[in-house]
Write an enzyme that holds these catalytic residues in place. Structure first.
Site, short mmCIF file in Angstrom:
data_model
loop_
_atom_site.label_atom_id
_atom_site.label_comp_id
_atom_site.label_asym_id
_atom_site.label_seq_id
_atom_site.Cartn_x
_atom_site.Cartn_y
_atom_site.Cartn_z
N CYS A 1 0.70 -1.34 0.16
CA CYS A 1 0.01 0.05 -0.07
C CYS A 1 0.89 1.39 0.03
O CYS A 1 0.29 2.27 0.08
CB CYS A 1 -0.97 -0.16 1.12
SG CYS A 1 -1.93 -1.58 1.26
N HIS B 1 -2.82 8.56 6.11
CA HIS B 1 -3.07 7.07 5.25
C HIS B 1 -4.75 6.55 5.58
O HIS B 1 -5.47 6.41 4.77
CB HIS B 1 -2.13 6.08 5.97
CG HIS B 1 -2.09 4.60 5.28
ND1 HIS B 1 -2.19 4.44 3.80
CD2 HIS B 1 -2.53 3.59 5.78
CE1 HIS B 1 -2.19 3.39 3.59
NE2 HIS B 1 -2.56 2.76 4.67
N HIS C 1 -9.63 2.13 -0.14
CA HIS C 1 -8.05 2.05 -0.16
C HIS C 1 -7.77 1.29 -1.69
O HIS C 1 -7.83 0.18 -1.74
CB HIS C 1 -7.76 1.04 0.85
CG HIS C 1 -6.49 1.00 1.22
ND1 HIS C 1 -5.35 1.70 0.48
CD2 HIS C 1 -5.82 0.35 2.14
CE1 HIS C 1 -4.18 1.50 1.04
NE2 HIS C 1 -4.52 0.82 1.87
#
Lengths: 442, 278
Positions: A211, A337, A371
């Protein structure tokens, strides 16, 4: 002294055996308003502290994700606080309800010369690339096509194609025609498509650190420009929705059935998204904003859980500040994030509060996109650039009521605000942390 | 005192140490002496020790991660680098492909939960995560691929790092055999190699001065006939570079030998091994 030949792969002539001396682990530190590079010297992980980096103009950007097919649509949705999340399509194979951020527009096939590489992933990338035709032509003319690097992040690559191919093999005893692990599955299969469509011939590679993949590309590009092997870089990330990631996160029991709500007291987990984000970085030029520096760190703690105090997250942000020569009070907001799990939000909030003090303004944007994993980093850097360029902070959709246990100021409403500098954070499996520091154009 | 080398300002680096692991050859020394000694059936040569990883971590890892940890440790050790203060960059074309295939199999059963361990072990930076935990290394790291150009692009990534910080870097290249049915007949043995890299003059030891430049693969002076079992490995060029670096003479290595001869690929020029200090 007698000559010592190489032993165990040592090429040099003197051996200093430091390997078995275990490094000290930096202990916890209290909140500091000033970032002192000297504090890092001798500490495990100081290696990533280096030269002051020269800012690099970000001269163009392009987005495609669940919020829209074009940058203009996505900017409008970001201003309006309109989420791009929706129900998970049945092909993902979940039997329980889930929410995802899927690209909803049509994705036409690639030109015939890229037929072997034609996947959902490369089509999403091609869609985002189409908007950059003008800026890329100017960059090629200015620097030469072999002086523009292509650095892309992806975590999924073409795994979606392998899922179909493997199921086909299971049923029919053979892989489907047109599938090849080299051109359909491999992470680097995106490169010939993007380099070909963009007509670029500089250094080209894919960074894949889960990620944080497409946040890392900003660091790599700034270093390559600093090194002088290129004058510009097309950077970004792309990921496509697939079973492996959605069901993988389901296995980790962190998926939320409803739209995700990072930093909210009512959060219930994450949603997976897909999309592409591309930025053009040039050594000199009129930028929408400037890439000031990137801080990177490893938690060295756990494969999937962040350090509970956000130690690695804090290090990444500190290193970005040091490399840019900025004080914490010169940063006006942070695009967190913010995945929407309690553990991640708390660790990141603790890291921000310890470095910037309580009350730092933060924006969480995964409520818009889900995400996007390998595409998340570049997407959120692009959001940060848009916020700086247009003088606003987007509402963190879904964040209200905010989690009062986290000492940051979550922006829940669209806010008109001038930003001098902002950080975009990306954290990943393996404890990989990246903080991209973006500043306003001067 | 070791000789200080005269450098051009960019694309110059020093190669300090080499790690190699492939079945039969437990380290770079064993590989370099293959003609004299042949493959070994010692346990270390049958399976990578990967002692850098504590047993609790190691037992959860794939062959790819163990090979990567093994050669990374060899390069860190050989280069006398501090394992907590070195940036480790991992290059692989297919990464954790065997773990990924296990997950593809699990996906065939609707509702079957995916193993969380296999899921997080399927990412391209799996080895990076485990090694950073084991070595208490809080530096940034990266996992990358450029297909068959991964060695060349990995060296560029390391040069970028060396150009913007003082500390050394280790480039690890590792490739597991491709499993069927994805392999569709492509066959090669497991292979990993690592390169301990630093700025010229770093630390107390001297190494090999190297320069990265572009040119034709025909300019290469060090060409190795690899065993048929390794020729098809996407990281085969790393073994050729390791071989060149284990020999004392100057050489030029083609980092992208798959490119046609008229293409400008990346080459690495190695100076001769410096004389020992007296």
């Amino acid at each position: 002294m007698t000559r010592q030949g190489p032993t165990n792969g040592a090429i040099g002539t003197e051996r200093h055996d430091r390997y078995d001396r275990g490094p000290d682990i930096g202990g916890g530190r209290g909140a500091a308003r000033n970032v002192d590079p000297e504090r890092f010297r001798g500490e495990a992980g100081a290696a990533m502290l280096g030269a002051r980096m020269r800012p690099v103009p970000i001269t163009a950007l392009s987005l495609c994700n669940g919020m829209g097919m074009t940058t203009a649509e996505i900017l409008e949705a970001l201003r309006a606080g309109r989420s791009g999340l929706g129900p998970c399509p049945p092909e993902i194979g979940l039997t329980t309800p889930a929410t995802v951020g899927a690209v909803r527009g049509g994705l036409p096939p690639l030109p015939a010369r890229f037929a072997a590489h034609d996947t959902r992933l490369t089509r999403i990338a091609a869609r985002a690339l189409a908007e950059l035709e003008g800026p890329l032509a100017r960059a090629r003319a200015r620097w030469g096509r072999d002086r523009v690097a292509v650095l892309l992040g992806t975590s999924t690559g073409g795994i979606g194609e392998s899922e179909l191919a493997y199921a086909h093999h299971h049923q029919h005893g053979a892989l489907p025609g047109g599938y090849s692990v080299e051109t359909s599955h491999a992470l680097d299969a995106i490169l010939p498509v993007v380099c070909g469509l963009a007509d670029l011939a500089g250094p080209a590679y894919v960074l894949s650190t889960a990620c944080s993949s497409s946040a890392k590309v900003f660091a790599a590009a700034q270093r390559l420009i600093h090194l002088g092997v290129c004058d510009a870089a097309l950077v970004g990330g792309v990921d496509s929705l697939c079973q492996l990631t959605v069901r993988g996160f389901a296995g980790l029991e962190v998926l939320s059935a409803a739209p995700c709500r990072p930093f909210s007291s009512e959060r219930a987990g994450i949603n997976i998204g897909e999309g592409a984000a591309l930025c053009l970085l040039e050594r000199e030029g009129e930028g929408l904003a400037r890439l000031l520096a990137v801080g990177e760190s490893s938690d060295a703690f756990h494969m999937t859980s962040p350090h509970p105090d956000g130690l690695g997250a804090r290090m990444a942000m500190e290193r970005a500040l040091i490399a840019a020569g900025l004080r914490p009070d010169e940063v006006d907001h942070i695009n967190v994030h913010g995945t929407g799990t309690k553990q991640n939000d708390s660790a990141e909030g603790a890291a921000i509060a310890s470095l910037f003090g309580a009350g730092m303004r933060v924006v969480a944007t995964k409520g818009y996109t889900g995400h996007q994993l390998g595409a998340a980093g570049a997407t959120e850097v692009a959001f940060t650039v848009l916020a700086i360029q247009h003088g606003f902070l987007p509402a963190s959709v879904g964040a209200a009521p905010v989690d009062q246990e986290i000492a940051v100021r979550v922006t829940t409403e669209h806010t008109v605000m001038r930003t001098r500098a902002a950080i975009s954070n990306s954290f990943a499996f393996g404890g990989s942390n990246v903080s991209v520091l973006v500043g306003a154009s001067t | 005192m070791s000789a200080k080398l005269v450098m051009s300002p960019v694309l110059t680096l020093e190669l300090r140490a080499i790690g190699v692991w492939t079945p039969g050859y437990a380290d770079a020394q064993a590989w370099a002496q293959r003609d004299a000694c042949g493959p070994s059936d010692e346990p270390n040569a049958r399976a990578p020790k990967a002692e850098l990883l504590p047993p609790m971590l190691r037992r959860r890892t794939s062959l790819l991660t163990r090979m990567a940890a093994e050669v990374a440790a060899q390069a860190i050790h050989g280069g006398a680098f501090d394992p907590g203060n070195v940036a480790v960059i991992y290059g692989s074309m297919y990464g954790e492909i065997r773990t990924t295939l296990d997950l593809l199999g699990a996906l065939l059963t609707p509702d079957a939960p995916l193993s969380p361990t296999k899921f997080h072990n399927s990412v391209h930076n799996t080895a990076a995560g485990y090694v950073s935990i084991a070595a208490h290394n809080r530096c940034g790291n990266a996992a990358l691929t450029a297909g068959r150009s991964t060695l060349a692009m990995g060296l560029l990534e390391c040069l970028g790092l060396l150009g913007s910080c003082e500390e050394p870097a280790v480039l690890v290249l590792a490739e597991e055999p491709l499993p069927e049915p994805l392999a569709a007949g492509r066959v090669y043995e497991p292979l990993a190699a690592a390169f301990g890299l630093c700025k010229p003059g770093f630390g107390d030891m001297s190494g090999r001065a190297c320069r990265l430049r572009q040119g034709s693969r025909d300019e290469a002076t060090h060409v190795v006939r690899l065993p048929a079992s390794l020729v098809e490995s996407p990281c085969a060029p790393a073994l050729v570079l390791a071989d060149a670096a284990m020999r004392p003479g100057a050489s030029v290595v083609a980092l992208e030998p798959h490119l046609p001869p008229d293409a400008r690929g990346w080459l690495l020029e190695l100076d001769a091994r410096p004389e020992a200090s007296t």
